[in-house]
Design an enzyme around this catalytic site. Sequence first.
Site, mmCIF file in Angstrom:
data_model
loop_
_atom_site.group_PDB
_atom_site.id
_atom_site.type_symbol
_atom_site.label_atom_id
_atom_site.label_comp_id
_atom_site.label_asym_id
_atom_site.label_seq_id
_atom_site.Cartn_x
_atom_site.Cartn_y
_atom_site.Cartn_z
ATOM 1 N N GLU A 43 0.835 -1.208 0.000
ATOM 2 C CA GLU A 43 0.000 0.000 0.000
ATOM 3 C C GLU A 43 0.870 1.258 0.000
ATOM 4 O O GLU A 43 2.075 1.196 0.231
ATOM 5 C CB GLU A 43 -0.898 0.019 1.245
ATOM 6 C CG GLU A 43 -2.286 -0.567 1.023
ATOM 7 C CD GLU A 43 -3.159 0.288 0.132
ATOM 8 O OE1 GLU A 43 -2.724 1.379 -0.295
ATOM 9 O OE2 GLU A 43 -4.282 -0.136 -0.165
ATOM 10 N N ARG A 64 -7.986 1.649 12.419
ATOM 11 C CA ARG A 64 -6.594 1.966 12.107
ATOM 12 C C ARG A 64 -6.546 3.016 10.999
ATOM 13 O O ARG A 64 -7.515 3.199 10.253
ATOM 14 C CB ARG A 64 -5.807 0.731 11.696
ATOM 15 C CG ARG A 64 -6.231 0.100 10.373
ATOM 16 C CD ARG A 64 -5.162 -0.885 9.893
ATOM 17 N NE ARG A 64 -5.563 -1.643 8.726
ATOM 18 C CZ ARG A 64 -5.448 -1.224 7.463
ATOM 19 N NH1 ARG A 64 -5.007 -0.013 7.188
ATOM 20 N NH2 ARG A 64 -5.815 -2.009 6.463
ATOM 21 N N ASN A 73 -5.423 4.480 7.418
ATOM 22 C CA ASN A 73 -5.267 3.857 6.114
ATOM 23 C C ASN A 73 -4.489 4.813 5.211
ATOM 24 O O ASN A 73 -3.547 5.443 5.674
ATOM 25 C CB ASN A 73 -6.639 3.440 5.565
ATOM 26 C CG ASN A 73 -6.521 2.392 4.481
ATOM 27 O OD1 ASN A 73 -5.701 1.484 4.598
ATOM 28 N ND2 ASN A 73 -7.307 2.510 3.427
ATOM 29 N N GLU A 81 -10.599 -4.874 10.634
ATOM 30 C CA GLU A 81 -10.754 -5.952 9.653
ATOM 31 C C GLU A 81 -11.077 -7.237 10.398
ATOM 32 O O GLU A 81 -10.319 -7.676 11.254
ATOM 33 C CB GLU A 81 -9.465 -6.117 8.852
ATOM 34 C CG GLU A 81 -9.261 -4.971 7.864
ATOM 35 C CD GLU A 81 -7.861 -4.407 7.843
ATOM 36 O OE1 GLU A 81 -7.267 -4.272 8.933
ATOM 37 O OE2 GLU A 81 -7.377 -4.083 6.751
ATOM 38 N N ASN A 114 -9.544 6.048 1.281
ATOM 39 C CA ASN A 114 -8.565 5.739 0.249
ATOM 40 C C ASN A 114 -8.421 6.867 -0.752
ATOM 41 O O ASN A 114 -8.939 7.967 -0.558
ATOM 42 C CB ASN A 114 -8.992 4.452 -0.475
ATOM 43 C CG ASN A 114 -8.311 3.235 0.128
ATOM 44 O OD1 ASN A 114 -7.090 3.237 0.312
ATOM 45 N ND2 ASN A 114 -9.080 2.219 0.446
ATOM 46 N N ASP A 120 -9.599 1.667 -4.914
ATOM 47 C CA ASP A 120 -8.665 1.708 -3.780
ATOM 48 C C ASP A 120 -7.791 2.953 -3.900
ATOM 49 O O ASP A 120 -8.308 4.068 -3.887
ATOM 50 C CB ASP A 120 -7.875 0.382 -3.745
ATOM 51 C CG ASP A 120 -7.258 0.111 -2.393
ATOM 52 O OD1 ASP A 120 -6.957 1.064 -1.664
ATOM 53 O OD2 ASP A 120 -7.040 -1.063 -2.051
HETATM 54 CA CA CA Z 1 -5.609 1.676 0.073
#
Ligand code: CA
Length: 309
Positions: free
Chosen positions: A16, A109, A111, A129, A161, A214
Amino acid sequence: MAPKIERIIENIELGEGPHWDISAQVLYFVDIFSKTINKYDPSTKKHTKAHFDTYVSFIIPVEGEVNKFVVGLGRHIVFVVWDGESDKVEEIKMLAEVDHQSPESMENRLNDAKCDTSGRLWAGTMGVEKINGQVKPNMGSFYSYADRKLKKHFNQIGISNGLAWSRDNKKLFYIDSMKGTIDQLDFDSSNGDISNRRTLFTFEKNQLNGCLPDGMTIDEDENLWVACFNGNKVIKIDSKNPETLLDTISLPAKQVTSVAWGGSNLDELYVTSAKFLVDGIVLNPPDHGSIYKITGLGTKGLPMSNFRF
Ligand code: CA
């Protein structure tokens, strides 16, 4: 010319946050589930990483400094000193804590995050998650951090995102993956205000069913390149015309997570992917969980900004 797709790094769990550092000409990214920050130098093909003891969701260099970074660690935005070689960082200093308003949100959390051209950090969060890869909905928020102050801009986010700015710096493009859309907001770079959130592109309306938007980046023609999680592809869409799909680049990886322009001409698209279990489906390396480099796309990116204190 057809684009050329190369696999440059393998065996990443959840790649990521790719960030091309223009001054050092290196790529930084994270592996969230392996809890590492990573550095890749294309001139030597050397890949190094440092470990943390909690999920790490972004790494952005501090502008004008060497070996200094802002990093997302669990629910904390931290300052990190790392020599880019060792498997441990030298120093971690807390800058800000997010989502500590309730016992439920404390499972969240951080991101994806990026900096605007002023070096302000923009970072979002997501719910915990669960075992089957599903995410607790509407738990996340979206923040900016500048001048040592944290500001919450909105809540009720599924998975925060995306993140890209228009060339004139008047628009912020944003993704909540669970919403299945790419949104745009008016952006005021002088004070970091955002407003008037509306939809630019809807996955469902463009027959992109079964996958989620994403990470994304923008090119010099102001087209957005969007990673399609569960979609084996990156799509190119028009940032100035709603619901306009321009191109599709297919990839061997199913879980395509994010994209960033790099290279000395900013014409190489670095793509992160993942290979974690969702609904019990096993994804094997090296197709899955690799970092890819795509060239021959006929355009180049706008530069990414580093963090400024
Ligand atoms: Ca992402």
